[in-house]
Design a protein around this motif. Structure first.
Motif, PDB file in Angstrom:
ATOM      1  N   SER A  13       0.826  -1.203   0.000  1.00 53.84           N
ATOM      2  CA  SER A  13       0.000   0.000   0.000  1.00 53.84           C
ATOM      3  C   SER A  13       0.862   1.256   0.000  1.00 53.84           C
ATOM      4  CB  SER A  13      -0.918  -0.001   1.212  1.00 53.84           C
ATOM      5  OG  SER A  13      -1.660   1.185   1.270  1.00 53.84           O
ATOM      6  N   SER A  14       1.915   1.260   0.797  1.00 50.35           N
ATOM      7  CA  SER A  14       2.777   2.446   0.839  1.00 50.35           C
ATOM      8  C   SER A  14       3.558   2.604  -0.463  1.00 50.35           C
ATOM      9  CB  SER A  14       3.727   2.388   2.037  1.00 50.35           C
ATOM     10  OG  SER A  14       4.649   1.330   1.897  1.00 50.35           O
ATOM     11  N   ASP A  15       3.951   1.490  -1.082  1.00 49.79           N
ATOM     12  CA  ASP A  15       4.622   1.576  -2.386  1.00 49.79           C
ATOM     13  C   ASP A  15       3.668   2.129  -3.437  1.00 49.79           C
ATOM     14  OD1 ASP A  15       7.008   0.616  -1.429  1.00 49.79           O
ATOM     15  OD2 ASP A  15       6.706  -1.433  -2.161  1.00 49.79           O
ATOM     16  N   GLY A  16       2.437   1.695  -3.402  1.00 55.08           N
ATOM     17  CA  GLY A  16       1.450   2.195  -4.351  1.00 55.08           C
ATOM     18  C   GLY A  16       1.184   3.676  -4.182  1.00 55.08           C
ATOM     19  N   MET A  17       1.100   4.120  -2.945  1.00 56.89           N
ATOM     20  CA  MET A  17       0.880   5.547  -2.690  1.00 56.89           C
ATOM     21  C   MET A  17       2.089   6.372  -3.121  1.00 56.89           C
ATOM     22  SD  MET A  17      -2.156   5.843  -1.721  1.00 56.89           S
ATOM     23  CE  MET A  17      -2.272   7.465  -1.031  1.00 56.89           C
ATOM     24  N   ARG A  18       3.276   5.827  -2.930  1.00 55.00           N
ATOM     25  CA  ARG A  18       4.494   6.524  -3.356  1.00 55.00           C
ATOM     26  C   ARG A  18       4.515   6.669  -4.874  1.00 55.00           C
ATOM     27  NH1 ARG A  18       8.647   3.520  -1.013  1.00 55.00           N
ATOM     28  NH2 ARG A  18       8.261   4.724   0.857  1.00 55.00           N
ATOM     29  N   VAL A  19       4.192   5.595  -5.595  1.00 51.23           N
ATOM     30  CA  VAL A  19       4.155   5.639  -7.054  1.00 51.23           C
ATOM     31  C   VAL A  19       3.099   6.644  -7.526  1.00 51.23           C
ATOM     32  CG1 VAL A  19       3.534   4.300  -9.105  1.00 51.23           C
ATOM     33  CG2 VAL A  19       5.092   3.335  -7.425  1.00 51.23           C
ATOM     34  N   LEU A  20       1.925   6.621  -6.917  1.00 50.24           N
ATOM     35  CA  LEU A  20       0.870   7.554  -7.281  1.00 50.24           C
ATOM     36  C   LEU A  20       1.301   8.996  -7.046  1.00 50.24           C
ATOM     37  CD1 LEU A  20      -2.047   8.030  -8.203  1.00 50.24           C
ATOM     38  CD2 LEU A  20      -2.715   7.832  -5.798  1.00 50.24           C
ATOM     39  N   SER A  21       1.967   9.249  -5.931  1.00 51.17           N
ATOM     40  CA  SER A  21       2.402  10.615  -5.649  1.00 51.17           C
ATOM     41  C   SER A  21       3.462  11.082  -6.647  1.00 51.17           C
ATOM     42  CB  SER A  21       2.920  10.740  -4.214  1.00 51.17           C
ATOM     43  OG  SER A  21       4.109   9.995  -4.045  1.00 51.17           O
ATOM     44  N   TYR A  22       4.358  10.184  -7.072  1.00 50.70           N
ATOM     45  CA  TYR A  22       5.335  10.553  -8.105  1.00 50.70           C
ATOM     46  C   TYR A  22       4.634  10.880  -9.420  1.00 50.70           C
ATOM     47  CZ  TYR A  22       9.180   8.690  -5.237  1.00 50.70           C
ATOM     48  OH  TYR A  22      10.095   8.447  -4.255  1.00 50.70           O
ATOM     49  N   LEU A  23       3.644  10.058  -9.794  1.00 52.81           N
ATOM     50  CA  LEU A  23       2.940  10.261 -11.059  1.00 52.81           C
ATOM     51  C   LEU A  23       2.100  11.536 -11.060  1.00 52.81           C
ATOM     52  CD1 LEU A  23       1.820   6.638 -11.947  1.00 52.81           C
ATOM     53  CD2 LEU A  23       3.613   7.993 -13.039  1.00 52.81           C
ATOM     54  N   LEU A  24       1.663  11.978  -9.909  1.00 56.77           N
ATOM     55  CA  LEU A  24       0.909  13.227  -9.830  1.00 56.77           C
ATOM     56  C   LEU A  24       1.823  14.441  -9.684  1.00 56.77           C
ATOM     57  CD1 LEU A  24      -2.040  12.183  -7.495  1.00 56.77           C
ATOM     58  CD2 LEU A  24      -2.110  12.585  -9.958  1.00 56.77           C
ATOM     59  N   ALA A  25       2.868  14.312  -8.897  1.00 58.10           N
ATOM     60  CA  ALA A  25       3.718  15.461  -8.600  1.00 58.10           C
ATOM     61  C   ALA A  25       4.587  15.875  -9.788  1.00 58.10           C
ATOM     62  CB  ALA A  25       4.607  15.154  -7.401  1.00 58.10           C
ATOM     63  N   GLY A  26       5.096  14.924 -10.551  1.00 60.24           N
ATOM     64  CA  GLY A  26       5.968  15.263 -11.672  1.00 60.24           C
ATOM     65  C   GLY A  26       5.292  16.146 -12.703  1.00 60.24           C
ATOM     66  N   PRO A  27       4.158  15.712 -13.273  1.00 57.76           N
ATOM     67  CA  PRO A  27       3.481  16.562 -14.255  1.00 57.76           C
ATOM     68  C   PRO A  27       2.965  17.875 -13.670  1.00 57.76           C
ATOM     69  CG  PRO A  27       2.716  14.312 -14.454  1.00 57.76           C
ATOM     70  CD  PRO A  27       3.580  14.369 -13.233  1.00 57.76           C
ATOM     71  N   LEU A  28       2.529  17.849 -12.407  1.00 56.27           N
ATOM     72  CA  LEU A  28       2.063  19.101 -11.796  1.00 56.27           C
ATOM     73  C   LEU A  28       3.198  20.105 -11.643  1.00 56.27           C
ATOM     74  CD1 LEU A  28      -0.440  17.890  -9.054  1.00 56.27           C
ATOM     75  CD2 LEU A  28      -0.943  19.270 -11.053  1.00 56.27           C
ATOM     76  N   CYS A  29       4.343  19.652 -11.156  1.00 53.38           N
ATOM     77  CA  CYS A  29       5.467  20.566 -10.947  1.00 53.38           C
ATOM     78  C   CYS A  29       6.040  21.080 -12.264  1.00 53.38           C
ATOM     79  CB  CYS A  29       6.562  19.878 -10.136  1.00 53.38           C
ATOM     80  SG  CYS A  29       6.131  19.603  -8.428  1.00 53.38           S
ATOM     81  N   TYR A  30       6.345  20.162 -13.178  1.00 56.97           N
ATOM     82  CA  TYR A  30       6.943  20.585 -14.438  1.00 56.97           C
ATOM     83  C   TYR A  30       5.930  21.294 -15.330  1.00 56.97           C
ATOM     84  CZ  TYR A  30      11.353  18.402 -13.410  1.00 56.97           C
ATOM     85  OH  TYR A  30      12.552  18.099 -12.833  1.00 56.97           O
ATOM     86  N   GLY A  31       4.671  20.904 -15.266  1.00 56.54           N
ATOM     87  CA  GLY A  31       3.632  21.640 -15.980  1.00 56.54           C
ATOM     88  C   GLY A  31       3.471  23.046 -15.424  1.00 56.54           C
ATOM     89  N   GLY A  32       3.549  23.171 -14.110  1.00 59.95           N
ATOM     90  CA  GLY A  32       3.482  24.497 -13.484  1.00 59.95           C
ATOM     91  C   GLY A  32       4.653  25.373 -13.863  1.00 59.95           C
ATOM     92  N   ILE A  33       5.830  24.798 -13.891  1.00 63.19           N
ATOM     93  CA  ILE A  33       7.011  25.561 -14.308  1.00 63.19           C
ATOM     94  C   ILE A  33       6.868  25.987 -15.767  1.00 63.19           C
ATOM     95  CG2 ILE A  33       9.490  25.384 -14.790  1.00 63.19           C
ATOM     96  CD1 ILE A  33       9.652  23.564 -12.271  1.00 63.19           C
ATOM     97  N   GLY A  34       6.400  25.063 -16.613  1.00 62.58           N
ATOM     98  CA  GLY A  34       6.177  25.396 -18.015  1.00 62.58           C
ATOM     99  C   GLY A  34       5.147  26.498 -18.188  1.00 62.58           C
ATOM    100  N   TRP A  35       4.070  26.432 -17.407  1.00 61.61           N
ATOM    101  CA  TRP A  35       3.049  27.472 -17.492  1.00 61.61           C
ATOM    102  C   TRP A  35       3.608  28.824 -17.057  1.00 61.61           C
ATOM    103  CZ3 TRP A  35       0.828  30.659 -13.796  1.00 61.61           C
ATOM    104  CH2 TRP A  35      -0.245  31.419 -14.250  1.00 61.61           C
ATOM    105  N   LEU A  36       4.374  28.846 -15.955  1.00 61.89           N
ATOM    106  CA  LEU A  36       4.943  30.115 -15.483  1.00 61.89           C
ATOM    107  C   LEU A  36       5.879  30.739 -16.512  1.00 61.89           C
ATOM    108  CD1 LEU A  36       5.719  29.322 -11.742  1.00 61.89           C
ATOM    109  CD2 LEU A  36       4.084  30.990 -12.624  1.00 61.89           C
TER     110      LEU A  36
END
Length: 71
Positions: A13-36
């Protein structure tokens, strides 16, 4: 041995949550930087989707590198 006393019970369960958080955080962060950058300097509208794709690719690479190491 009951499931609650098994120390490895929540590992999946913790591995799954870690993978999910990576998959959400990467596009959000780099997409946000790209938008800025696009919003304040270039005004082209291309850096947001490029940032999202780059963030997803980097997230997948990070997941593969972290979870392919033998314990």
């Amino acid at each position: 041995m009951s499931e609650s006393s098994d120390p490895g019970h929540h590992k999946g369960s913790s591995d799954g949550m870690r993978v999910l958080s990576y998959l959400l955080a990467g596009p959000l962060c780099y997409g946000g930087i790209g938008w800025l950058v696009d919003h304040f300097w270039l005004h082209s509208g291309l850096l947001l989707p490029i940032g999202v794709v780059v963030g997803m690719v980097l997230s997948i690479i990070l997941i593969i590198r972290r979870h392919s190491v033998a314990p």
